[in-house]
Design a protein around this motif. Structure first.
Motif, PDB file in Angstrom:
ATOM      1  N   GLY A  66      24.357  43.851  48.710  1.00 44.94           N
ATOM      2  CA  GLY A  66      25.086  44.775  49.412  1.00 44.94           C
ATOM      3  C   GLY A  66      26.639  44.645  50.041  1.00 44.94           C
ATOM      4  O   GLY A  66      27.234  45.322  50.229  1.00 44.94           O
ATOM      5  N   ALA A  67      26.581  43.268  50.337  1.00 48.96           N
ATOM      6  CA  ALA A  67      27.690  42.838  51.064  1.00 48.96           C
ATOM      7  C   ALA A  67      28.688  41.879  50.544  1.00 48.96           C
ATOM      8  O   ALA A  67      29.825  42.222  50.182  1.00 48.96           O
ATOM      9  N   VAL A  68      28.127  40.747  50.217  1.00 52.62           N
ATOM     10  CA  VAL A  68      28.838  39.453  49.718  1.00 52.62           C
ATOM     11  C   VAL A  68      29.389  39.836  48.457  1.00 52.62           C
ATOM     12  O   VAL A  68      30.744  39.847  48.041  1.00 52.62           O
ATOM     13  N   MET A  69      28.548  40.246  47.530  1.00 53.26           N
ATOM     14  CA  MET A  69      29.060  40.461  46.086  1.00 53.26           C
ATOM     15  C   MET A  69      29.903  41.599  45.783  1.00 53.26           C
ATOM     16  O   MET A  69      30.916  41.561  45.283  1.00 53.26           O
ATOM     17  N   VAL A  70      29.590  42.873  46.645  1.00 58.67           N
ATOM     18  CA  VAL A  70      30.436  43.622  46.437  1.00 58.67           C
ATOM     19  C   VAL A  70      31.832  43.485  47.238  1.00 58.67           C
ATOM     20  O   VAL A  70      32.911  43.839  46.655  1.00 58.67           O
ATOM     21  N   LEU A  71      32.043  43.014  48.177  1.00 58.67           N
ATOM     22  CA  LEU A  71      33.174  42.250  48.826  1.00 58.67           C
ATOM     23  C   LEU A  71      33.941  41.444  47.757  1.00 58.67           C
ATOM     24  O   LEU A  71      35.155  41.598  47.601  1.00 58.67           O
ATOM     25  N   PHE A  72      33.452  40.490  47.190  1.00 60.33           N
ATOM     26  CA  PHE A  72      33.811  39.496  46.123  1.00 60.33           C
ATOM     27  C   PHE A  72      34.332  40.341  45.006  1.00 60.33           C
ATOM     28  O   PHE A  72      35.246  40.148  44.542  1.00 60.33           O
ATOM     29  N   LEU A  73      33.672  41.150  44.605  1.00 60.69           N
ATOM     30  CA  LEU A  73      33.860  42.227  43.547  1.00 60.69           C
ATOM     31  C   LEU A  73      35.409  42.881  43.775  1.00 60.69           C
ATOM     32  O   LEU A  73      36.161  43.037  42.937  1.00 60.69           O
ATOM     33  N   PHE A  74      35.349  43.421  44.921  1.00 55.74           N
ATOM     34  CA  PHE A  74      36.590  44.061  45.177  1.00 55.74           C
ATOM     35  C   PHE A  74      37.855  43.370  45.540  1.00 55.74           C
ATOM     36  O   PHE A  74      38.919  43.477  45.102  1.00 55.74           O
ATOM     37  N   VAL A  75      37.757  42.129  45.881  1.00 52.42           N
ATOM     38  CA  VAL A  75      38.741  41.036  46.197  1.00 52.42           C
ATOM     39  C   VAL A  75      39.148  40.628  44.825  1.00 52.42           C
ATOM     40  O   VAL A  75      40.335  40.276  44.364  1.00 52.42           O
ATOM     41  N   VAL A  76      38.295  40.441  43.718  1.00 51.40           N
ATOM     42  CA  VAL A  76      38.686  40.072  42.560  1.00 51.40           C
ATOM     43  C   VAL A  76      39.444  40.804  41.689  1.00 51.40           C
ATOM     44  O   VAL A  76      40.423  40.925  40.921  1.00 51.40           O
ATOM     45  N   MET A  77      38.868  42.428  41.915  1.00 48.73           N
ATOM     46  CA  MET A  77      39.550  43.318  41.189  1.00 48.73           C
ATOM     47  C   MET A  77      40.986  43.707  41.726  1.00 48.73           C
ATOM     48  O   MET A  77      41.861  44.145  41.101  1.00 48.73           O
ATOM     49  N   MET A  78      41.108  43.646  43.067  1.00 49.99           N
ATOM     50  CA  MET A  78      42.354  43.967  43.795  1.00 49.99           C
ATOM     51  C   MET A  78      43.343  42.982  43.846  1.00 49.99           C
ATOM     52  O   MET A  78      44.804  43.177  43.666  1.00 49.99           O
ATOM     53  N   LEU A  79      43.143  41.802  43.892  1.00 52.23           N
ATOM     54  CA  LEU A  79      44.259  40.499  43.903  1.00 52.23           C
ATOM     55  C   LEU A  79      44.573  40.354  42.487  1.00 52.23           C
ATOM     56  O   LEU A  79      43.673  40.219  41.789  1.00 52.23           O
ATOM     57  N   ASP A  80      45.670  39.909  42.295  1.00 53.50           N
ATOM     58  CA  ASP A  80      46.124  39.581  41.041  1.00 53.50           C
ATOM     59  C   ASP A  80      46.038  37.961  41.143  1.00 53.50           C
ATOM     60  O   ASP A  80      46.991  37.451  41.133  1.00 53.50           O
ATOM     61  N   VAL A  81      44.832  37.425  40.807  1.00 54.12           N
ATOM     62  CA  VAL A  81      44.732  36.042  40.669  1.00 54.12           C
ATOM     63  C   VAL A  81      45.034  35.398  39.388  1.00 54.12           C
ATOM     64  O   VAL A  81      44.074  35.926  38.354  1.00 54.12           O
ATOM     65  N   ASP A  82      45.547  34.386  39.184  1.00 53.56           N
ATOM     66  CA  ASP A  82      45.769  33.646  37.963  1.00 53.56           C
ATOM     67  C   ASP A  82      44.599  32.802  37.677  1.00 53.56           C
ATOM     68  O   ASP A  82      44.784  31.660  37.959  1.00 53.56           O
TER      69      ASP A  82
END
Length: 206
Positions: A66-82
């Protein structure tokens, strides 16, 4: 009948959890890896429920899913990481990863071997929960945390609070040229510094 059904659910949850864990490290898309990790957490929570540890199951779902994985998912989807650049230097950390994996494997072998070779050890361990028939596992764990270990529980909360404040202080960056409110300057103002009286002549402006 009930034992056979419980065993079937155990093997089902375990199989899906192991398969999800393998997909986490083998998926090329990081978003897919996060989704498979959430699936692995759900199946691990099911295994906890089968073992009678409903508190750990709920904590796993609430905190990690409910917290860690959802936050990580939003970070991965929003940031343009190579991620291709990250994978180029992955072989440099292979020896350290192999060492950590061997340590984990050795610990699991020791624990499993201890239960197989000396099953009487599990009965000699002091059990903090006196009777699960009268109260639930969560209630008994709460009684222990807030009575015998209340000071350690509060110390852990203070440590987490200090870590959170430290992370905010270390990552906080002030921008130049941004006007901010100063409470002390507002309270310390006097009429001489706040008000300027000028005598304006008739028919003329300031």
């Amino acid at each position: 009948m009930l034992e056979g059904l419980e065993a079937a659910f155990f093997y089902l949850f375990a199989l899906v959890a192991v398969a999800s864990a393998l997909m986490v490290i083998s998926s090329r898309n990081p978003v897919h890896s996060v989704l498979f990790l959430i699936l692995a957490f759900f199946n691990a929570a099911g295994l906890f429920l089968l073992a009678g540890a409903e508190f750990l199951a709920l904590i796993l779902l609430i905190v990690y899913v409910g917290a860690v994985m959802v936050l990580f998912l939003f970070v991965v989807m929003m940031l343009d990481v190579d991620f291709a650049e990250f994978k180029q230097g992955a072989l440099r950390y292979a020896p350290i990863g192999a060492l950590v994996g061997l340590i984990f494997a050795a610990e699991l072998i020791i624990v499993t071997g201890g239960y197989v070779l000396a099953p009487e050890l599990s009965s000699s361990v002091a059990r903090p929960i006196p009777d699960l028939a009268e109260r639930t596992n969560t209630a008994a764990l709460g009684d222990i945390l807030y009575t015998d270990y209340i000071h350690f529980f509060q110390m852990a909360g203070v440590v987490l609070l200090v870590a959170m404040v430290g992370a905010i202080v270390l990552t906080l960056r002030h921008k130049q040229g941004v006007r901010r409110q100063s409470i002390s300057a507002q309270v310390g103002r006097t009429p001489e510094t706040a008000i300027e009286v000028r005598k304006v002549e008739t028919g003329k402006g300031i």
